[in-house]
Design a protein around this motif. Sequence first.
Motif, PDB file in Angstrom:
ATOM      1  N   GLU A  79       1.205  -1.039   0.060  1.00  0.00           N
ATOM      2  CA  GLU A  79      -0.250  -0.449   0.223  1.00  0.00           C
ATOM      3  C   GLU A  79       1.031   1.517  -0.122  1.00  0.00           C
ATOM      4  O   GLU A  79       0.493   2.001  -0.759  1.00  0.00           O
ATOM      5  CB  GLU A  79      -1.011  -0.295   0.804  1.00  0.00           C
ATOM      6  N   LEU A  80       1.925   1.177   0.727  1.00  0.00           N
ATOM      7  CA  LEU A  80       2.929   2.310   0.589  1.00  0.00           C
ATOM      8  C   LEU A  80       3.399   2.530  -0.726  1.00  0.00           C
ATOM      9  O   LEU A  80       3.583   3.860  -1.623  1.00  0.00           O
ATOM     10  CB  LEU A  80       3.864   2.348   1.984  1.00  0.00           C
ATOM     11  N   LEU A  81       3.338   1.437  -1.156  1.00  0.00           N
ATOM     12  CA  LEU A  81       4.270   2.290  -2.783  1.00  0.00           C
ATOM     13  C   LEU A  81       3.628   2.235  -3.779  1.00  0.00           C
ATOM     14  O   LEU A  81       3.574   2.983  -4.392  1.00  0.00           O
ATOM     15  CB  LEU A  81       4.667   0.480  -3.247  1.00  0.00           C
ATOM     16  N   GLY A  82       2.106   1.445  -3.434  1.00  0.00           N
ATOM     17  CA  GLY A  82       1.318   2.941  -4.162  1.00  0.00           C
ATOM     18  C   GLY A  82       1.355   3.785  -3.774  1.00  0.00           C
ATOM     19  O   GLY A  82       0.398   4.104  -5.212  1.00  0.00           O
ATOM     20  N   HIS A  83       1.024   4.144  -3.089  1.00  0.00           N
ATOM     21  CA  HIS A  83       1.490   6.147  -2.335  1.00  0.00           C
ATOM     22  C   HIS A  83       2.462   6.425  -2.744  1.00  0.00           C
ATOM     23  O   HIS A  83       2.343   7.627  -3.617  1.00  0.00           O
ATOM     24  CB  HIS A  83       1.554   6.034  -0.577  1.00  0.00           C
ATOM     25  N   LEU A  84       3.510   5.496  -3.041  1.00  0.00           N
ATOM     26  CA  LEU A  84       4.942   5.960  -3.736  1.00  0.00           C
ATOM     27  C   LEU A  84       4.655   6.168  -5.260  1.00  0.00           C
ATOM     28  O   LEU A  84       5.136   7.520  -5.909  1.00  0.00           O
ATOM     29  CB  LEU A  84       5.923   5.280  -3.026  1.00  0.00           C
ATOM     30  N   ALA A  85       3.993   5.451  -5.474  1.00  0.00           N
ATOM     31  CA  ALA A  85       3.291   5.288  -7.326  1.00  0.00           C
ATOM     32  C   ALA A  85       2.470   7.079  -7.716  1.00  0.00           C
ATOM     33  O   ALA A  85       3.214   7.279  -8.309  1.00  0.00           O
ATOM     34  CB  ALA A  85       3.177   4.203  -6.947  1.00  0.00           C
ATOM     35  N   GLU A 136      10.117   1.014 -11.077  1.00  0.00           N
ATOM     36  CA  GLU A 136      10.092  -0.398 -10.204  1.00  0.00           C
ATOM     37  C   GLU A 136       9.102  -0.401  -9.627  1.00  0.00           C
ATOM     38  O   GLU A 136       8.030  -1.117  -9.163  1.00  0.00           O
ATOM     39  CB  GLU A 136      10.753  -0.925 -10.143  1.00  0.00           C
ATOM     40  N   VAL A 137       8.524   0.618  -8.844  1.00  0.00           N
ATOM     41  CA  VAL A 137       7.915   1.243  -7.525  1.00  0.00           C
ATOM     42  C   VAL A 137       6.696   1.859  -8.003  1.00  0.00           C
ATOM     43  O   VAL A 137       5.541   1.189  -7.918  1.00  0.00           O
ATOM     44  CB  VAL A 137       8.042   2.674  -6.702  1.00  0.00           C
ATOM     45  N   VAL A 138       6.386   2.404  -9.289  1.00  0.00           N
ATOM     46  CA  VAL A 138       5.579   2.311 -10.682  1.00  0.00           C
ATOM     47  C   VAL A 138       4.953   0.870 -10.897  1.00  0.00           C
ATOM     48  O   VAL A 138       3.781   0.755 -11.105  1.00  0.00           O
ATOM     49  CB  VAL A 138       5.088   3.133 -11.398  1.00  0.00           C
ATOM     50  N   ALA A 139       5.959  -0.254 -11.873  1.00  0.00           N
ATOM     51  CA  ALA A 139       5.333  -0.865 -12.329  1.00  0.00           C
ATOM     52  C   ALA A 139       4.540  -2.269 -10.557  1.00  0.00           C
ATOM     53  O   ALA A 139       3.990  -3.069 -11.362  1.00  0.00           O
ATOM     54  CB  ALA A 139       6.776  -1.952 -12.388  1.00  0.00           C
ATOM     55  N   THR A 140       5.574  -1.506  -9.165  1.00  0.00           N
ATOM     56  CA  THR A 140       4.890  -2.582  -8.820  1.00  0.00           C
ATOM     57  C   THR A 140       3.433  -2.095  -8.470  1.00  0.00           C
ATOM     58  O   THR A 140       2.542  -3.009  -8.212  1.00  0.00           O
ATOM     59  CB  THR A 140       5.862  -2.709  -7.708  1.00  0.00           C
ATOM     60  N   ALA A 141       3.200  -1.157  -8.022  1.00  0.00           N
ATOM     61  CA  ALA A 141       2.155  -0.348  -8.001  1.00  0.00           C
ATOM     62  C   ALA A 141       0.762  -0.465  -9.386  1.00  0.00           C
ATOM     63  O   ALA A 141      -0.106  -0.922  -9.062  1.00  0.00           O
ATOM     64  CB  ALA A 141       1.528   1.043  -7.608  1.00  0.00           C
ATOM     65  N   THR A 142       1.644  -0.732 -10.499  1.00  0.00           N
ATOM     66  CA  THR A 142       0.678  -1.153 -11.475  1.00  0.00           C
ATOM     67  C   THR A 142       0.396  -2.592 -11.307  1.00  0.00           C
ATOM     68  O   THR A 142      -1.130  -3.037 -12.152  1.00  0.00           O
ATOM     69  CB  THR A 142       1.874  -1.139 -13.211  1.00  0.00           C
ATOM     70  N   ILE A 175       2.790  -0.220 -19.697  1.00  0.00           N
ATOM     71  CA  ILE A 175       3.531  -0.915 -19.885  1.00  0.00           C
ATOM     72  C   ILE A 175       4.230  -0.795 -20.379  1.00  0.00           C
ATOM     73  O   ILE A 175       5.602  -1.254 -20.158  1.00  0.00           O
ATOM     74  CB  ILE A 175       2.776  -2.555 -20.027  1.00  0.00           C
ATOM     75  N   TYR A 176       4.799  -0.502 -21.597  1.00  0.00           N
ATOM     76  CA  TYR A 176       5.718  -0.284 -22.421  1.00  0.00           C
ATOM     77  C   TYR A 176       6.353   0.675 -21.543  1.00  0.00           C
ATOM     78  O   TYR A 176       7.747   1.173 -21.540  1.00  0.00           O
ATOM     79  CB  TYR A 176       5.057   0.417 -23.893  1.00  0.00           C
ATOM     80  N   VAL A 177       5.862   1.909 -20.746  1.00  0.00           N
ATOM     81  CA  VAL A 177       6.531   3.429 -20.768  1.00  0.00           C
ATOM     82  C   VAL A 177       7.343   2.757 -19.012  1.00  0.00           C
ATOM     83  O   VAL A 177       8.878   3.177 -19.033  1.00  0.00           O
ATOM     84  CB  VAL A 177       5.717   4.077 -20.417  1.00  0.00           C
ATOM     85  N   VAL A 178       6.736   2.476 -18.341  1.00  0.00           N
ATOM     86  CA  VAL A 178       7.721   1.281 -17.421  1.00  0.00           C
ATOM     87  C   VAL A 178       7.835   0.442 -17.160  1.00  0.00           C
ATOM     88  O   VAL A 178       9.461   1.064 -16.985  1.00  0.00           O
ATOM     89  CB  VAL A 178       5.882   1.069 -16.089  1.00  0.00           C
ATOM     90  N   GLY A 179       7.279  -0.213 -18.470  1.00  0.00           N
ATOM     91  CA  GLY A 179       9.215  -1.642 -18.667  1.00  0.00           C
ATOM     92  C   GLY A 179      10.616  -0.618 -19.772  1.00  0.00           C
ATOM     93  O   GLY A 179      11.517  -1.032 -18.395  1.00  0.00           O
ATOM     94  N   HIS A 180       9.993   0.612 -20.524  1.00  0.00           N
ATOM     95  CA  HIS A 180      11.229   0.975 -21.165  1.00  0.00           C
ATOM     96  C   HIS A 180      12.163   1.843 -19.538  1.00  0.00           C
ATOM     97  O   HIS A 180      13.421   1.894 -19.760  1.00  0.00           O
ATOM     98  CB  HIS A 180      11.001   1.663 -21.754  1.00  0.00           C
TER      99      HIS A 180
END
Length: 167
Positions: A49-55, A87-93, A120-125
Amino acid sequence: MRNRLADVVTTALRLLDDWGLDSFSMRRLAAELGVAPSALYHHVASKQELLGHLAARIVGGVVVDDDVTGTCRRLREAMLQVRDGAEVVATATAFRLGISAFEAELARRTSPDVARTLLIYVVGHTQATQLHWQASGLGAIPADPDLDASFDSGLAIILAGWSRLAG
């Protein structure tokens, strides 16, 4: 507890920048805030949940507008500003935490499938770029000067496909 959720998130982002996601822990965050680790759970139910707030904080300032290319570039830049931000945004996604408003607005301007694909593309790249920067900064691999051009090329391919399908 004297800290508010906003204080916890701000401190967590600073620690993320200092230590990276692999070394980020709730114990380290609690120590930085001068509280017991259990006190953090007054603000968040879990580290996820904290990672979601960070994202949400990372993507929160990104303007989503009809310039989809510009929106994607701004999203990439926002993630690049924070160590392991992608990586934070990928986890939240993956957990569907913290960035749903961004994705919904992008979907409104494109479509749900296009928004998901772009995200997915923007976060992955961006995640690959940050990993490359870390490895080249340690001297493990040579620096790649073409990462921005590579990003733009892939983005153009996706948007051209969307235009062709929509047209």
